[in-house]
Motif scaffolding. Structure first.
Motif, PDB file in Angstrom:
ATOM      1  N   THR A  88       1.023  -0.706  -0.510  1.00 19.21           N
ATOM      2  CA  THR A  88      -0.157  -0.069  -0.269  1.00 19.21           C
ATOM      3  C   THR A  88       0.808   1.225   0.016  1.00 19.21           C
ATOM      4  N   LEU A  89       0.835   2.070  -1.045  1.00 11.67           N
ATOM      5  CA  LEU A  89       1.207   3.440  -1.805  1.00 11.67           C
ATOM      6  C   LEU A  89       0.412   4.909  -0.560  1.00 11.67           C
ATOM      7  N   LEU A  90       1.669   5.320  -0.470  1.00  6.28           N
ATOM      8  CA  LEU A  90       0.820   6.613  -0.747  1.00  6.28           C
ATOM      9  C   LEU A  90       0.565   7.524  -2.165  1.00  6.28           C
ATOM     10  N   ASP A  93      -0.826  11.049  -1.063  1.00  6.64           N
ATOM     11  CA  ASP A  93      -1.505  11.549  -0.154  1.00  6.64           C
ATOM     12  C   ASP A  93      -3.061  10.571   0.048  1.00  6.64           C
ATOM     13  N   PRO A  95      -4.129   6.427   0.530  1.00 10.77           N
ATOM     14  CA  PRO A  95      -3.349   4.824   0.826  1.00 10.77           C
ATOM     15  C   PRO A  95      -4.075   4.345  -0.948  1.00 10.77           C
ATOM     16  N   GLN A  97      -3.848   0.532  -2.540  1.00 14.60           N
ATOM     17  CA  GLN A  97      -2.725  -1.034  -2.621  1.00 14.60           C
ATOM     18  C   GLN A  97      -2.507  -1.439  -3.880  1.00 14.60           C
ATOM     19  N   ASP A 113      -8.949   3.354  -8.267  1.00 10.05           N
ATOM     20  CA  ASP A 113      -7.773   4.425  -7.564  1.00 10.05           C
ATOM     21  C   ASP A 113      -7.297   5.506  -7.948  1.00 10.05           C
ATOM     22  N   THR A 117      -7.217   9.162  -6.011  1.00 10.94           N
ATOM     23  CA  THR A 117      -5.560  10.072  -5.911  1.00 10.94           C
ATOM     24  C   THR A 117      -6.073  11.427  -6.330  1.00 10.94           C
TER      25      THR A 117
END
Length: 193
Positions: A88-90, A93, A95, A97, A113, A117
């Motif tokens: 899981t990356l930001l 800012d 999150p 997956q 996703d 973002t």
């Protein structure tokens, strides 16, 4: 189903009917209590079947991927029960997956996703094409202003938004090649800078 399966099913059905008949005859005086107990056992049996059948989904929901272990310049990612590695990356800012995919040349975001973002998916131009195991799909190029994995942050990362349906966003080689060392050691993926 072949004839052997049909015969086995008929035998089990007959055996079950005889067992139910015996229980009714044997417990005529306390038939209500016997039916309650039988219903309880049937529900327990169905619950066990449901838990066994859905165990991977339950575990993934209850334990949404064991956390990666981060030290200075090093990330260790445990292998998921399905054999893949997830992080899981930001991204800007938010999150997201990702499934780590060394066969993917780029970072590929699912449309939902991407929207999470801050990317306006309605204005994307799906001009690119990507070849996948399921055939060719259309993609739209984007730039991710900030991508953070634990203490490590990257800026201005090129990525693609997939027009087709995907179960998971993919963390491909355009991100992984930013690491100095990538190694699968036992049940862990090790990333080092």
């Amino acid at each position: 189903m072949d004839s052997w399966d049909i015969g086995s099913l008929a035998y089990l059905g007959l055996l079950g009917a005889v067992l139910v008949f015996w229980l009714i005859v044997h417990n005529r005086q306390a038939l209500g209590r016997t039916l309650q107990q039988a219903a309880g056992w049937v529900l327990i049996f169905l619950a066990v079947i449901a838990v066994v059948g859905l165990w991977d989904d339950i575990r993934r929901t209850a334990l949404p991927g064991r956390a990666a272990v981060a030290t200075e310049g090093r990330i260790e990612v445990p292998r998921s029960p399905d054999g893949h590695f997830y992080l899981t990356l930001l991204v800007n800012d938010a999150p997201v997956q990702f499934m780590i995919d060394t066969g993917a040349s780029a970072v590929v975001l699912r449309p939902d996703d991407a929207a999470r973002t801050g990317i306006d998916t309605a204005d994307l131009a799906f001009t690119g094409r990507a070849n996948t195991a399921n055939g060719a799909i259309r993609t739209a190029p984007v730039r991710l202003a900030k991508v953070s994995l634990g203490p490590i942050e990257d800026r201005n990362l090129r990525a693609w938004v997939n027009e087709g349906a995907m179960d998971q966003s993919l963390l491909g080689m355009s991100y992984l090649e930013r690491w100095g060392r990538i190694e699968i050691a036992g049940q862990h993926l090790v990333l080092e800078r």
